[in-house]
Design a protein around this motif. Structure first.
Motif, PDB file in Angstrom:
ATOM      1  N   LYS A  44     -64.127-106.711 -22.173  1.00  0.00           N
ATOM      2  CA  LYS A  44     -62.669-106.814 -22.163  1.00  0.00           C
ATOM      3  C   LYS A  44     -62.161-106.751 -20.729  1.00  0.00           C
ATOM      4  O   LYS A  44     -62.798-106.148 -19.868  1.00  0.00           O
ATOM      5  CB  LYS A  44     -62.041-105.672 -22.980  1.00  0.00           C
ATOM      6  N   GLN A  45     -61.013-107.361 -20.497  1.00  0.00           N
ATOM      7  CA  GLN A  45     -60.347-107.210 -19.205  1.00  0.00           C
ATOM      8  C   GLN A  45     -59.280-106.141 -19.351  1.00  0.00           C
ATOM      9  O   GLN A  45     -58.334-106.296 -20.117  1.00  0.00           O
ATOM     10  CB  GLN A  45     -59.723-108.527 -18.735  1.00  0.00           C
ATOM     11  N   LEU A  46     -59.436-105.072 -18.612  1.00  0.00           N
ATOM     12  CA  LEU A  46     -58.539-103.938 -18.708  1.00  0.00           C
ATOM     13  C   LEU A  46     -57.612-103.898 -17.500  1.00  0.00           C
ATOM     14  O   LEU A  46     -58.001-104.260 -16.384  1.00  0.00           O
ATOM     15  CB  LEU A  46     -59.338-102.639 -18.786  1.00  0.00           C
ATOM     16  N   SER A  47     -56.385-103.471 -17.723  1.00  0.00           N
ATOM     17  CA  SER A  47     -55.396-103.379 -16.661  1.00  0.00           C
ATOM     18  C   SER A  47     -54.957-101.927 -16.499  1.00  0.00           C
ATOM     19  O   SER A  47     -54.648-101.249 -17.481  1.00  0.00           O
ATOM     20  CB  SER A  47     -54.187-104.262 -16.998  1.00  0.00           C
TER      21      SER A  47
ATOM     22  N   LEU B 173     -60.644 -94.915 -12.812  1.00  0.00           N
ATOM     23  CA  LEU B 173     -60.135 -95.757 -13.883  1.00  0.00           C
ATOM     24  C   LEU B 173     -60.964 -95.485 -15.131  1.00  0.00           C
ATOM     25  O   LEU B 173     -62.184 -95.681 -15.142  1.00  0.00           O
ATOM     26  CB  LEU B 173     -60.227 -97.230 -13.506  1.00  0.00           C
ATOM     27  N   VAL B 174     -60.320 -95.013 -16.172  1.00  0.00           N
ATOM     28  CA  VAL B 174     -61.029 -94.649 -17.389  1.00  0.00           C
ATOM     29  C   VAL B 174     -60.381 -95.322 -18.589  1.00  0.00           C
ATOM     30  O   VAL B 174     -59.201 -95.664 -18.577  1.00  0.00           O
ATOM     31  CB  VAL B 174     -61.036 -93.117 -17.600  1.00  0.00           C
ATOM     32  N   THR B 175     -61.174 -95.508 -19.626  1.00  0.00           N
ATOM     33  CA  THR B 175     -60.690 -96.025 -20.896  1.00  0.00           C
ATOM     34  C   THR B 175     -61.379 -95.255 -22.025  1.00  0.00           C
ATOM     35  O   THR B 175     -62.219 -94.384 -21.770  1.00  0.00           O
ATOM     36  CB  THR B 175     -60.961 -97.535 -21.018  1.00  0.00           C
ATOM     37  N   ARG B 176     -61.034 -95.565 -23.239  1.00  0.00           N
ATOM     38  CA  ARG B 176     -61.625 -94.890 -24.395  1.00  0.00           C
ATOM     39  C   ARG B 176     -62.265 -95.918 -25.320  1.00  0.00           C
ATOM     40  O   ARG B 176     -61.776 -97.043 -25.448  1.00  0.00           O
ATOM     41  CB  ARG B 176     -60.562 -94.102 -25.171  1.00  0.00           C
ATOM     42  N   ASN B 177     -63.359 -95.523 -25.941  1.00  0.00           N
ATOM     43  CA  ASN B 177     -63.992 -96.390 -26.928  1.00  0.00           C
ATOM     44  C   ASN B 177     -63.476 -96.052 -28.318  1.00  0.00           C
ATOM     45  O   ASN B 177     -62.550 -95.237 -28.481  1.00  0.00           O
ATOM     46  CB  ASN B 177     -65.518 -96.278 -26.847  1.00  0.00           C
ATOM     47  N   SER B 178     -64.049 -96.658 -29.325  1.00  0.00           N
ATOM     48  CA  SER B 178     -63.568 -96.471 -30.698  1.00  0.00           C
ATOM     49  C   SER B 178     -63.744 -95.039 -31.196  1.00  0.00           C
ATOM     50  O   SER B 178     -63.044 -94.613 -32.121  1.00  0.00           O
ATOM     51  CB  SER B 178     -64.295 -97.441 -31.642  1.00  0.00           C
TER      52      SER B 178
ATOM     53  N   LEU C  54     -64.582 -93.290 -21.001  1.00  0.00           N
ATOM     54  CA  LEU C  54     -65.561 -94.093 -20.291  1.00  0.00           C
ATOM     55  C   LEU C  54     -65.033 -94.388 -18.889  1.00  0.00           C
ATOM     56  O   LEU C  54     -63.874 -94.779 -18.729  1.00  0.00           O
ATOM     57  CB  LEU C  54     -65.818 -95.410 -21.025  1.00  0.00           C
ATOM     58  N   LEU C  55     -65.863 -94.183 -17.875  1.00  0.00           N
ATOM     59  CA  LEU C  55     -65.464 -94.470 -16.498  1.00  0.00           C
ATOM     60  C   LEU C  55     -65.638 -95.964 -16.230  1.00  0.00           C
ATOM     61  O   LEU C  55     -66.746 -96.495 -16.284  1.00  0.00           O
ATOM     62  CB  LEU C  55     -66.309 -93.658 -15.513  1.00  0.00           C
ATOM     63  N   VAL C  56     -64.547 -96.633 -15.934  1.00  0.00           N
ATOM     64  CA  VAL C  56     -64.579 -98.066 -15.642  1.00  0.00           C
ATOM     65  C   VAL C  56     -64.872 -98.302 -14.159  1.00  0.00           C
ATOM     66  O   VAL C  56     -65.688 -99.146 -13.795  1.00  0.00           O
ATOM     67  CB  VAL C  56     -63.239 -98.712 -16.035  1.00  0.00           C
ATOM     68  N   ASP C  57     -64.211 -97.541 -13.286  1.00  0.00           N
ATOM     69  CA  ASP C  57     -64.410 -97.719 -11.851  1.00  0.00           C
ATOM     70  C   ASP C  57     -63.853 -96.500 -11.121  1.00  0.00           C
ATOM     71  O   ASP C  57     -62.945 -95.819 -11.607  1.00  0.00           O
ATOM     72  CB  ASP C  57     -63.696 -98.987 -11.367  1.00  0.00           C
ATOM     73  N   TYR C  58     -64.399 -96.255  -9.946  1.00  0.00           N
ATOM     74  CA  TYR C  58     -63.882 -95.215  -9.051  1.00  0.00           C
ATOM     75  C   TYR C  58     -63.417 -95.904  -7.781  1.00  0.00           C
ATOM     76  O   TYR C  58     -64.190 -96.633  -7.145  1.00  0.00           O
ATOM     77  CB  TYR C  58     -64.943 -94.175  -8.739  1.00  0.00           C
ATOM     78  N   ILE C  59     -62.157 -95.707  -7.429  1.00  0.00           N
ATOM     79  CA  ILE C  59     -61.559 -96.418  -6.293  1.00  0.00           C
ATOM     80  C   ILE C  59     -61.237 -95.430  -5.177  1.00  0.00           C
ATOM     81  O   ILE C  59     -60.635 -94.383  -5.422  1.00  0.00           O
ATOM     82  CB  ILE C  59     -60.276 -97.159  -6.726  1.00  0.00           C
ATOM     83  N   ASP C  60     -61.655 -95.797  -3.981  1.00  0.00           N
ATOM     84  CA  ASP C  60     -61.354 -94.992  -2.801  1.00  0.00           C
ATOM     85  C   ASP C  60     -60.987 -95.957  -1.671  1.00  0.00           C
ATOM     86  O   ASP C  60     -61.857 -96.536  -1.023  1.00  0.00           O
ATOM     87  CB  ASP C  60     -62.556 -94.126  -2.418  1.00  0.00           C
ATOM     88  N   VAL C  61     -59.678 -96.154  -1.476  1.00  0.00           N
ATOM     89  CA  VAL C  61     -59.178 -97.088  -0.467  1.00  0.00           C
ATOM     90  C   VAL C  61     -58.554 -96.285   0.667  1.00  0.00           C
ATOM     91  O   VAL C  61     -57.651 -95.479   0.427  1.00  0.00           O
ATOM     92  CB  VAL C  61     -58.134 -98.051  -1.071  1.00  0.00           C
TER      93      VAL C  61
END
Length: 237
Positions: free
Chosen positions: A94-97, A150-155, A160-167
């Protein structure tokens, strides 16, 4: 380059001053509403700014004046800022925003310009004109460091960790040229005091760099619409 531009502005105004038929001097101040246009709108919401002007007529229908202005885009447009990631959830990609609500940045601008009002209609109590101007602008763009998971949830409602951003933090500071064009109307209040309303399009040739890790595109020019209201003193000598 900047010195040559300033010299050109001075010579143009001085040449026009020498042809003035009547000694009418103008001074005043404005409060402006700056609304970003184009890619600048993707980063910032509108803001207020302030300016002061001082000038003189150079002919019956022309007024040249210097203007100094200041404004600061410090309200981030979170409605347009998000980062997209593709991630597999429950066996399907999936593409998550994700919103960038923690991102802090601003664009601070101070400018010095030469402007001309060209009379379109004039009476003892009401004036309408078109105007244009060009000048130089000192701008400072600040983007604070951005760290987020960036986290999301499953069913099964597991995180779930989608990405870790450090800018890292980024600051830009430059001088840039710019110009504006618009229209103005003025209504006489009392004696030499006039109330003015104006609208114009402004562009500053600056660039804000992108931050690809958070899907932040570059801004190649600072475009904006300006609505302003102010007080002008019209003095005869």
């Amino acid at each position: 380059m900047k010195i040559n531009l300033l010299a050109l502005l001075v010579l143009i105004i001085a040449a026009n001053f020498s042809n003035a038929q009547n000694n009418i001097w103008y001074s005043g101040g404005d409060v402006s509403y700056y609304a970003p246009i184009g890619s600048l709108k993707d980063r910032f919401k509108p803001t207020l700014g302030y300016s002061a002007v001082f000038g003189k007529n150079t002919s019956k229908d022309w007024i040249w004046y210097g203007k100094i202005e200041y404004f600061n885009f410090d309200k981030v447009n979170y409605d347009r800022l998000n980062v997209k990631r593709k991630f597999t959830v429950d066996g399907s990609e999936k593409q998550l925003s994700f919103p960038l609500n923690k991102l802090k940045m601003n664009l601070e601008i101070i400018g010095l310009s030469a402007n001309a009002n060209v009379n379109y209609f004039a009476s003892d109590f009401w004036e309408t004109n078109v105007n244009f101007g060009f000048g130089i602008y000192k701008w400072i763009g600040n983007r604070r460091d951005f760290i987020d998971s960036l986290v999301t949830r499953n069913s099964s409602d597991s995180l779930l960790l989608v990405d870790y951003i450090d800018v890292p933090e980024k600051q830009q500071s430059e001088w840039s040229g710019g110009f504006n064009i618009g229209a103005e109307t003025a209504i006489k209040l009392y004696g030499p005091v006039w109330f003015t309303l104006g609208a114009q399009y402004k562009i500053i040739i600056g660039e804000l760099w992108p931050a690809l890790k958070i899907d932040l595109e570059n801004v190649s020019t600072f475009q904006m619409a300006e609505l302003r209201a102010g007080i002008k003193l019209k003095l005869n000598f």
